[in-house]
Design a protein around this motif. Sequence first.
Motif, PDB file in Angstrom:
ATOM      1  N   GLN A 106       0.807  -1.213   0.000  1.00  0.00           N
ATOM      2  CA  GLN A 106       0.000   0.000   0.000  1.00  0.00           C
ATOM      3  C   GLN A 106       0.840   1.263   0.000  1.00  0.00           C
ATOM      4  O   GLN A 106       0.339   2.348  -0.305  1.00  0.00           O
ATOM      5  CB  GLN A 106      -0.935  -0.004   1.217  1.00  0.00           C
ATOM      6  CG  GLN A 106      -1.928  -1.142   1.219  1.00  0.00           C
ATOM      7  CD  GLN A 106      -2.854  -1.102   0.012  1.00  0.00           C
ATOM      8  OE1 GLN A 106      -3.459  -0.068  -0.275  1.00  0.00           O
ATOM      9  NE2 GLN A 106      -2.945  -2.209  -0.706  1.00  0.00           N
ATOM     10  N   SER A 107       2.096   1.197   0.387  1.00  0.00           N
ATOM     11  CA  SER A 107       2.969   2.366   0.423  1.00  0.00           C
ATOM     12  C   SER A 107       4.320   1.980  -0.167  1.00  0.00           C
ATOM     13  O   SER A 107       4.665   0.795  -0.229  1.00  0.00           O
ATOM     14  CB  SER A 107       3.132   2.867   1.866  1.00  0.00           C
ATOM     15  OG  SER A 107       3.622   1.838   2.705  1.00  0.00           O
ATOM     16  N   ALA A 108       5.099   2.976  -0.582  1.00  0.00           N
ATOM     17  CA  ALA A 108       6.374   2.673  -1.235  1.00  0.00           C
ATOM     18  C   ALA A 108       7.314   3.865  -1.120  1.00  0.00           C
ATOM     19  O   ALA A 108       6.894   5.002  -0.876  1.00  0.00           O
ATOM     20  CB  ALA A 108       6.150   2.312  -2.698  1.00  0.00           C
ATOM     21  N   ILE A 109       8.600   3.562  -1.306  1.00  0.00           N
ATOM     22  CA  ILE A 109       9.652   4.570  -1.373  1.00  0.00           C
ATOM     23  C   ILE A 109      10.489   4.249  -2.604  1.00  0.00           C
ATOM     24  O   ILE A 109      10.873   3.101  -2.831  1.00  0.00           O
ATOM     25  CB  ILE A 109      10.540   4.557  -0.117  1.00  0.00           C
ATOM     26  CG1 ILE A 109       9.730   4.934   1.126  1.00  0.00           C
ATOM     27  CG2 ILE A 109      11.734   5.495  -0.282  1.00  0.00           C
ATOM     28  CD1 ILE A 109      10.508   4.777   2.424  1.00  0.00           C
ATOM     29  N   GLY A 110      10.763   5.251  -3.421  1.00  0.00           N
ATOM     30  CA  GLY A 110      11.627   5.054  -4.578  1.00  0.00           C
ATOM     31  C   GLY A 110      13.087   5.120  -4.173  1.00  0.00           C
ATOM     32  O   GLY A 110      13.478   5.951  -3.350  1.00  0.00           O
ATOM     33  N   THR A 111      13.904   4.227  -4.736  1.00  0.00           N
ATOM     34  CA  THR A 111      15.333   4.190  -4.415  1.00  0.00           C
ATOM     35  C   THR A 111      16.145   4.369  -5.691  1.00  0.00           C
ATOM     36  O   THR A 111      15.849   3.748  -6.720  1.00  0.00           O
ATOM     37  CB  THR A 111      15.714   2.855  -3.745  1.00  0.00           C
ATOM     38  OG1 THR A 111      15.523   1.784  -4.673  1.00  0.00           O
ATOM     39  CG2 THR A 111      14.849   2.601  -2.513  1.00  0.00           C
ATOM     40  N   LEU A 112      17.165   5.214  -5.616  1.00  0.00           N
ATOM     41  CA  LEU A 112      18.059   5.474  -6.745  1.00  0.00           C
ATOM     42  C   LEU A 112      19.490   5.324  -6.274  1.00  0.00           C
ATOM     43  O   LEU A 112      19.860   5.831  -5.208  1.00  0.00           O
ATOM     44  CB  LEU A 112      17.845   6.893  -7.283  1.00  0.00           C
ATOM     45  CG  LEU A 112      16.475   7.200  -7.901  1.00  0.00           C
ATOM     46  CD1 LEU A 112      16.318   8.697  -8.109  1.00  0.00           C
ATOM     47  CD2 LEU A 112      16.316   6.455  -9.212  1.00  0.00           C
ATOM     48  N   VAL A 113      20.321   4.604  -7.047  1.00  0.00           N
ATOM     49  CA  VAL A 113      21.724   4.379  -6.709  1.00  0.00           C
ATOM     50  C   VAL A 113      22.563   4.707  -7.935  1.00  0.00           C
ATOM     51  O   VAL A 113      22.311   4.188  -9.028  1.00  0.00           O
ATOM     52  CB  VAL A 113      21.984   2.925  -6.260  1.00  0.00           C
ATOM     53  CG1 VAL A 113      23.439   2.756  -5.839  1.00  0.00           C
ATOM     54  CG2 VAL A 113      21.050   2.529  -5.137  1.00  0.00           C
ATOM     55  N   GLU A 114      23.561   5.576  -7.755  1.00  0.00           N
ATOM     56  CA  GLU A 114      24.478   5.892  -8.841  1.00  0.00           C
ATOM     57  C   GLU A 114      25.492   4.763  -8.986  1.00  0.00           C
ATOM     58  O   GLU A 114      26.085   4.319  -8.007  1.00  0.00           O
ATOM     59  CB  GLU A 114      25.185   7.221  -8.542  1.00  0.00           C
ATOM     60  CG  GLU A 114      25.711   7.931  -9.780  1.00  0.00           C
ATOM     61  CD  GLU A 114      27.018   7.328 -10.262  1.00  0.00           C
ATOM     62  OE1 GLU A 114      27.177   7.139 -11.483  1.00  0.00           O
ATOM     63  OE2 GLU A 114      27.886   7.034  -9.410  1.00  0.00           O
ATOM     64  N   ARG A 115      25.708   4.257 -10.180  1.00  0.00           N
ATOM     65  CA  ARG A 115      26.458   3.019 -10.382  1.00  0.00           C
ATOM     66  C   ARG A 115      27.940   3.145 -10.023  1.00  0.00           C
ATOM     67  O   ARG A 115      28.526   2.198  -9.498  1.00  0.00           O
ATOM     68  CB  ARG A 115      26.325   2.569 -11.849  1.00  0.00           C
ATOM     69  CG  ARG A 115      24.974   1.940 -12.152  1.00  0.00           C
ATOM     70  CD  ARG A 115      24.824   1.614 -13.623  1.00  0.00           C
ATOM     71  NE  ARG A 115      25.895   0.760 -14.115  1.00  0.00           N
ATOM     72  CZ  ARG A 115      25.958  -0.561 -13.962  1.00  0.00           C
ATOM     73  NH1 ARG A 115      24.995  -1.194 -13.300  1.00  0.00           N
ATOM     74  NH2 ARG A 115      26.960  -1.247 -14.464  1.00  0.00           N
ATOM     75  N   SER A 116      28.577   4.258 -10.299  1.00  0.00           N
ATOM     76  CA  SER A 116      30.022   4.350 -10.055  1.00  0.00           C
ATOM     77  C   SER A 116      30.362   4.753  -8.629  1.00  0.00           C
ATOM     78  O   SER A 116      31.367   4.298  -8.075  1.00  0.00           O
ATOM     79  CB  SER A 116      30.660   5.329 -11.045  1.00  0.00           C
ATOM     80  OG  SER A 116      30.162   6.640 -10.831  1.00  0.00           O
ATOM     81  N   THR A 117      29.539   5.609  -7.998  1.00  0.00           N
ATOM     82  CA  THR A 117      29.842   6.079  -6.640  1.00  0.00           C
ATOM     83  C   THR A 117      29.014   5.395  -5.566  1.00  0.00           C
ATOM     84  O   THR A 117      29.302   5.529  -4.385  1.00  0.00           O
ATOM     85  CB  THR A 117      29.595   7.592  -6.537  1.00  0.00           C
ATOM     86  OG1 THR A 117      28.189   7.846  -6.756  1.00  0.00           O
ATOM     87  CG2 THR A 117      30.410   8.355  -7.568  1.00  0.00           C
ATOM     88  N   ARG A 118      27.951   4.669  -5.950  1.00  0.00           N
ATOM     89  CA  ARG A 118      26.997   4.038  -5.028  1.00  0.00           C
ATOM     90  C   ARG A 118      26.233   5.080  -4.200  1.00  0.00           C
ATOM     91  O   ARG A 118      25.732   4.786  -3.123  1.00  0.00           O
ATOM     92  CB  ARG A 118      27.680   3.049  -4.098  1.00  0.00           C
ATOM     93  CG  ARG A 118      27.851   1.631  -4.642  1.00  0.00           C
ATOM     94  CD  ARG A 118      28.676   1.568  -5.870  1.00  0.00           C
ATOM     95  NE  ARG A 118      29.039   0.187  -6.209  1.00  0.00           N
ATOM     96  CZ  ARG A 118      29.917  -0.130  -7.135  1.00  0.00           C
ATOM     97  NH1 ARG A 118      30.527   0.836  -7.806  1.00  0.00           N
ATOM     98  NH2 ARG A 118      30.190  -1.378  -7.412  1.00  0.00           N
TER      99      ARG A 118
END
Length: 397
Positions: free
Chosen positions: A258-270
């Motif tokens: 029912q709820s969510a959080i979007g996650t983003l990770v930069e590939r070279s620096t994490r």
Amino acid sequence: MSRREAAAALGIHQTTAEEWDVGIRKTRNGRIYPGGRSVDYTREVSTTTTPGVRGISLSGLDALDKTLDGRFLSLQDRERIRDLRSSGASLRAIAAALGRSPSTVSREFARNSQPVIGYQPYAAHRKAASRRPRPKERKILVLPRLRDHIEAKLLLRLSPEQISKTLIRDFPDDQEMRVTHETIYQALYLQGRGGLRRELATALRTGRARRKPHRNGDERRPRFVDPMVMISERPPEIEDRAVPGHWEGDLITGALNQSAIGTLVERSTRYVMLVHLPTDHTAESVRDGLIATMSTLPAHLRGSLTWDQGVEMAAHKSFTLATDIQVYFCDPASPWQRGSNENTNGLLRQYFPKGTDLSVYGPEDLEHVAQELNARPRKTLGWDTPAERLRDLLTTT
């Protein structure tokens, strides 16, 4: 008495006794086999008298000598097999001489050899030709004893696979009482041709009277209206993490999704960024949250975004138009193609346990968690922190 002793007492040859045992009857010019197939040796023709089964419309030695297709053994092939076998050649040597697989030669001996006299090329060719006509009668149709046994077991609610395996145990010496579970399913689903009563389909655990179609990963229907750009088309510099500014993304969901959080990770620096989704995680909400978050980055750090094929990315085209960030989609069931993001999602579960309501966390809470993760030294970064690596990129560019 043994068969040899019985044949001697009757004054017949042992081969004749063996043929009687399996139901073969001699005629003046040939033999009649169980099931109605007959062989006339004066014409070298194999026919059938079983109603509803087509015979072989071949006549004479020329017909037997005809090669249907290169993948089938010809009469010349079978003569060569006999000659090579008589000279003591192994199965692999025969296969190599014919340019065939060893299993092809092995099956040829197993299927077309005679019980007593062994492998004879013309007899083997006739035997192979007798199996060629199509369509063939289904085994369950022509063997009432097998059909009755299967129906009785279906009424006891055994699955087709259980029936297939118990036949081997219950009839260990009767090769006629053998059938695969797929044959049983077809007999149930192909009414009019299958051989089993339609009402028996209700005994299956699914209760379906027809087969449910299944598709594999290569036959998936298009996921979105706008065509996806797959990860296989992603440039090499993104794959080897040599160029910064390429991101991996996903959602972590709360109780009952029912709820969510979007996650983003930069590939070279994490480096981690969290996307606040206060109301829901529909495609429009995720698109707007990603646009707001990614717009805070400088242009040289907005290279690409790799995501799975979740429905939350149905608006990926409008996201690309708004940010000029190309979205690449992973293959189905391939989370390792977003390994950095998957690993980060595991770390985030320390802060956002599974089964909790994620809507109670505001933007400040998400920012605090992201800062903690970005301040952790990482082994893959030589014990630098993601924040330090990103700072170096910003100060040197």
